[in-house]
Motif scaffolding. Structure first.
Motif, mmCIF file in Angstrom:
data_model
loop_
_atom_site.group_PDB
_atom_site.id
_atom_site.type_symbol
_atom_site.label_atom_id
_atom_site.label_comp_id
_atom_site.label_asym_id
_atom_site.label_seq_id
_atom_site.Cartn_x
_atom_site.Cartn_y
_atom_site.Cartn_z
ATOM 1 N N ILE A 102 52.736 -1.332 63.634
ATOM 2 C CA ILE A 102 54.114 -1.822 63.727
ATOM 3 C C ILE A 102 54.279 -2.697 64.967
ATOM 4 C CG2 ILE A 102 56.521 -1.142 64.065
ATOM 5 C CD1 ILE A 102 55.918 1.386 62.469
ATOM 6 N N GLU A 103 54.889 -3.844 64.776
ATOM 7 C CA GLU A 103 55.303 -4.728 65.875
ATOM 8 C C GLU A 103 54.158 -4.948 66.868
ATOM 9 O OE1 GLU A 103 58.787 -2.656 67.194
ATOM 10 O OE2 GLU A 103 59.963 -3.275 65.459
ATOM 11 N N ASP A 104 54.449 -4.797 68.164
ATOM 12 C CA ASP A 104 53.452 -5.108 69.191
ATOM 13 C C ASP A 104 52.310 -4.102 69.239
ATOM 14 O OD1 ASP A 104 54.830 -7.350 69.879
ATOM 15 O OD2 ASP A 104 55.773 -6.510 71.665
ATOM 16 N N ASN A 105 52.485 -2.937 68.626
ATOM 17 C CA ASN A 105 51.389 -1.966 68.586
ATOM 18 C C ASN A 105 50.162 -2.560 67.897
ATOM 19 O OD1 ASN A 105 53.154 -0.187 69.750
ATOM 20 N ND2 ASN A 105 53.516 1.013 67.906
ATOM 21 N N TYR A 106 50.414 -3.474 66.981
ATOM 22 C CA TYR A 106 49.319 -4.084 66.232
ATOM 23 C C TYR A 106 48.403 -4.915 67.126
ATOM 24 C CZ TYR A 106 46.983 -6.779 62.530
ATOM 25 O OH TYR A 106 46.047 -7.360 61.707
ATOM 26 N N LEU A 107 48.928 -5.384 68.227
ATOM 27 C CA LEU A 107 48.127 -6.214 69.129
ATOM 28 C C LEU A 107 46.927 -5.453 69.674
ATOM 29 C CD1 LEU A 107 50.974 -8.011 71.147
ATOM 30 C CD2 LEU A 107 49.644 -8.907 69.207
ATOM 31 N N GLU A 108 47.060 -4.124 69.796
ATOM 32 C CA GLU A 108 45.975 -3.298 70.312
ATOM 33 C C GLU A 108 45.554 -2.238 69.302
ATOM 34 O OE1 GLU A 108 46.997 -1.855 74.181
ATOM 35 O OE2 GLU A 108 46.897 -3.848 75.095
ATOM 36 N N SER A 109 45.532 -2.661 68.043
ATOM 37 C CA SER A 109 45.100 -1.773 66.966
ATOM 38 C C SER A 109 43.767 -2.255 66.430
ATOM 39 C CB SER A 109 46.137 -1.780 65.836
ATOM 40 O OG SER A 109 45.613 -1.197 64.659
ATOM 41 N N TYR A 110 42.901 -1.331 66.069
ATOM 42 C CA TYR A 110 41.622 -1.719 65.464
ATOM 43 C C TYR A 110 41.817 -2.289 64.058
ATOM 44 C CZ TYR A 110 38.988 0.360 69.292
ATOM 45 O OH TYR A 110 38.452 0.635 70.527
ATOM 46 N N ALA A 111 43.016 -2.163 63.505
ATOM 47 C CA ALA A 111 43.315 -2.837 62.244
ATOM 48 C C ALA A 111 43.481 -4.339 62.451
ATOM 49 C CB ALA A 111 44.582 -2.252 61.621
ATOM 50 N N ASN A 112 43.733 -4.733 63.674
ATOM 51 C CA ASN A 112 43.866 -6.150 64.028
ATOM 52 C C ASN A 112 42.468 -6.721 64.259
ATOM 53 O OD1 ASN A 112 44.270 -8.633 65.245
ATOM 54 N ND2 ASN A 112 45.863 -7.914 66.646
ATOM 55 N N PRO A 113 42.003 -7.636 63.409
ATOM 56 C CA PRO A 113 40.627 -8.131 63.569
ATOM 57 C C PRO A 113 40.375 -8.818 64.904
ATOM 58 C CG PRO A 113 41.836 -9.442 61.964
ATOM 59 C CD PRO A 113 42.678 -8.244 62.256
ATOM 60 N N THR A 114 41.401 -9.424 65.475
ATOM 61 C CA THR A 114 41.230 -10.065 66.785
ATOM 62 C C THR A 114 40.934 -9.031 67.858
ATOM 63 O OG1 THR A 114 42.710 -11.878 66.168
ATOM 64 C CG2 THR A 114 42.332 -11.535 68.523
ATOM 65 N N TYR A 115 41.718 -7.962 67.864
ATOM 66 C CA TYR A 115 41.498 -6.889 68.847
ATOM 67 C C TYR A 115 40.169 -6.190 68.583
ATOM 68 C CZ TYR A 115 42.183 -2.570 71.483
ATOM 69 O OH TYR A 115 42.022 -1.500 72.355
ATOM 70 N N ALA A 116 39.863 -5.930 67.311
ATOM 71 C CA ALA A 116 38.616 -5.230 66.979
ATOM 72 C C ALA A 116 37.405 -6.039 67.428
ATOM 73 C CB ALA A 116 38.559 -4.956 65.481
#
Length: 692
Positions: free
Chosen positions: A84-98
């Motif tokens: 959700i929202e900015d949490n996605y920025l540091e989620s392993y679901a986010n390919p950029t962060y991963a």
């Protein structure tokens, strides 16, 4: 294996596998044998799976239904919080962060894996223990390969994922085929028909992310009087019934209908189900797909809630690219055919889809991430082949030439503080008088039928300059090119449309801003030669190649070109002025937007898969423009006849300088001039423009 009808012994075996898997996952959460940052990934994903197991246990033992509204909201938030929202920025679901944390080799693979595992939320709520279990086992297998990491681990993981998809392809596709085709798969229907809809806790029984949109929509729908709910449902279901009458199809031989909608409208859907059942139609209400094997890019086909994060869904629209090859594509089609064959006694009775669409969400212009999975050129061809083969199977088993449909739209609270007023005005738009519009539109059709071409010129910032070639009429007293479309299958009223002749159709189609399939396009320009797109551009990104890729992936659906499948003139000036009044024009759904100006559809014709069915206008003339040069190939080369997409692109009235019928001698008869209807018999449509 029929996972919906497991024997007691089979279920016992699956439960044992599930419990063993969860036991191992609890150990993984505590283990430190894997190096950082991979350890962090597996521990966090394990924590999510453990959380989901707790929810699944509550669903299975019934205690979930006893939770308070606040407790249910907390559970729902915990399941979706990571994206959700900015949490996605540091989620392993986010390919950029991963990729940043795990490196590019592992990042894409493990981001994909976590996203697939997030789909287990659905299986937890639907009590699909077998599907839940096999994905847990895949996670454990990948962990084992990482635990003994060596130079071959990346390839081993990729092979493990591919083999999993190949091995379980038949099971996953069989389940999807049955839940989308068989009324007996009634998870959503049971909630809709049996829950206390005045108690908003019911929203959390679906398992989808429940936002303020769903809560406020359900609250508002609950506040409406019963007669209004019945009227809304009657408009919806009678449109479906009229579709069969207009097309000369026999509804009495059908016994099931697919209802698609957004969560929050259950009270309307419940009444619609009752109406359909009076017509002899059992409802099929299936969920939008979330697994890579089943979903079509980021599109939501089925019932669903608001997206917890549109960028997340966009990032993972091509996740199938991790494992897609020719062998798997063939197995997918074989599995689909085998599943349809088993239930052909059900699918042959399919009447078609009935959709309640929503509008009002904030416009979304996605970030194009280098780290997101993309299809290579071979995979693009494989997917277009798959969709074509799948459509041909649907034609065979669902008898697409015998079905109809209906679509209606309503706003959701996210549209703003005028939500209730917009909702009321939308109901008015949806119930405009058919007779009045039939007469006005016939005047337009009579004029267009005199033409050889239609010329469309934009004005102001709109650079459109199109010449649309019309198909020749052999007998103008008995034949017409344009369908007189009122509020039956396509609610609300207001368009005349045709399938253009491709040869001779050329020009530039340009729109400064348009919203298509949940995506915003800025300065979209398509160039046509002989009715086919030969060039395209937009200004969503600074990079030219990114813009072209964006259009090819999301508008052309990875085809090298698409034909102009439809040209239409919308006549619903009331809907247009509603958009202007509330400043919501870009947010109007295609269903309404296409009635607010001329529109051009790229892809298949409106008569796709049922071109041989004769269709007549109210004046008795046969609509002969049901084919184009591509669809005619169905008789000799069916694999080349269809593109399996149809996207309407509308030019609003205020961007139109001229729409005229061009006669064979070069003279013209204007229909719209400088944004107003000027043809005799159509000027009543201008009254909406003049209302304050």
């Amino acid at each position: 294996m029929d996972i919906m009808n497991l024997s007691k012994e089979e279920m016992k075996s699956v439960l044992e596998r599930y419990e063993l898997a969860m036991e191992r996952i609890r150990e993984i959460e505590r283990e430190e044998e894997v190096r950082m940052p991979l350890r962090d990934y597996f521990q966090k994903v394990s924590a999510f799976l453990i959380l989901l197991d707790d929810v699944a246990q509550k669903v299975r033992d019934g205690s979930y239904l006893k939770l308070s509204l606040k407790e249910l909201q907390a559970v729902n938030r915990s399941l979706y919080n990571d994206i959700i929202e900015d949490n996605y920025l540091e989620s392993y679901a986010n390919p950029t962060y991963a990729c940043k944390k795990l490196g590019k080799r592992y990042g894409k693979l493990l981001s994909f894996l976590y996203t697939e595992l997030r789909a287990l939320i659905v299986f937890a709520f639907e009590k699909q223990l077998y599907l839940h279990t096999i994905y847990l086992e895949l996670f454990i297998q990948v962990y084992g390969l990482i635990r003994w990491e060596d130079e071959f681990s990346f390839k081993d993981i990729k092979r493990a994922i591919h083999d999993f998809m190949y091995d379980y392809c038949d099971v996953i596709i069989d389940y999807r085929t049955k839940e989308t085709s068989d009324p007996a798969y009634s998870f959503a229907k049971d909630i809709i028909m049996e829950a206390d809809l005045s108690d908003l806790r019911y929203l959390y029984r679906f398992g989808d992310y429940i936002s303020e949109n769903e809560l406020k929509t359900a609250e508002f729908i609950n506040s409406l009087p019963e007669e209004q709910i019945k009227s809304m449902a009657d408009t919806f279901t009678s449109g479906f019934e009229r579709g069969f009458l207009v097309a000369g199809l026999d509804l009495s031989i059908k016994n099931n209908v697919n209802i698609r909608y957004q969560i929050g409208f259950e009270r309307v859907v419940r009444q619609a189900v009752k109406n359909f059942m009076q017509l002899g139609l059992e409802p099929i209400i299936f969920r939008a797909a979330y697994l890579a094997l089943n979903k079509k890019q980021h599109l939501k086909i089925g019932y669903h809630a608001s997206s917890p994060n549109k960028q997340y869904e966009y990032d993972h629209r091509f996740d199938i690219g991790i494992f897609l090859d020719k062998g798997l594509k063939n197995r997918m089609i074989e599995s689909r055919k085998a599943s349809l064959e088993k239930i052909k006694h059900i699918t042959q009775n399919y009447a078609g889809p009935a959709l309640i669409e929503v509008f009002g969400e904030e416009l979304f212009a996605p970030e194009d991430k280098a780290e997101a999975i993309k299809l290579n050129k071979l995979q693009q061809k494989l997917m277009t082949q798959y969709y074509n083969d799948e459509k041909l199977l649907s034609k065979e088993y669902l008898k697409l030439e015998e079905i109809s449909f209906t679509i209606i739209s309503y706003p959701i609270p996210e549209i703003g503080e005028d939500f209730e007023d917009i909702f009321a005005d939308t109901i008015k738009v949806n119930t405009l008088d058919n007779v009045t519009y039939t007469k006005i539109q016939q005047s337009i059709i009579d004029t267009l039928d005199k033409g050889e071409y239609v010329r469309i010129l934009g004005k102001g910032k709109n650079r459109t300059n199109m010449m649309v070639k019309l198909q020749p009429l052999k007998d103008g007293d008995k034949e017409t090119n344009f369908e007189n479309c009122v509020a039956d299958v396509n609610i609300p009223v207001g368009e005349v449309f045709t399938s253009p002749q491709l040869s001779g159709t050329h020009g530039i189609l340009h729109v400064p801003l348009v919203y298509l399939n949940d995506l915003a396009y800025y300065d979209l320009e398509l160039v046509f030669e002989d009715g086919r797109i030969v060039d395209y551009s937009c200004k969503n990104y600074d990079d030219l190649d990114k813009n072209k890729s964006f259009i090819k992936e999301n508008l052309l659906y990875n085809h090298e070109t698409l034909p102009l499948g439809e040209f239409a003139i919308g006549t619903n000036t009331t809907a247009y002025m509603m958009g202007k009044k509330y400043d919501i024009a870009p947010k109007l759904p295609i269903l309404i937007a296409e009635k607010t100006g001329p529109h051009f559809a790229v892809g298949d014709t409106c008569y796709s898969m049922r071109e041989d069915l004769k269709v007549y206008n109210p004046d008795g003339k046969e609509i002969i423009a049901r084919d184009n040069e591509y669809s005619l190939l169905r008789k000799t080369n069916p694999s080349k006849a269809y593109f399996n997409c149809h996207t309407d692109i509308t030019l609003p009235y205020d961007e139109i300088m001229e729409i005229s019928a061009v006669l064979s001698d070069g003279s013209t008869i204007p229909i719209i001039k400088d944004s107003r209807f000027v043809l005799e018999g159509t000027k009543l449509l201008n009254e909406a423009f003049d209302m304050k």
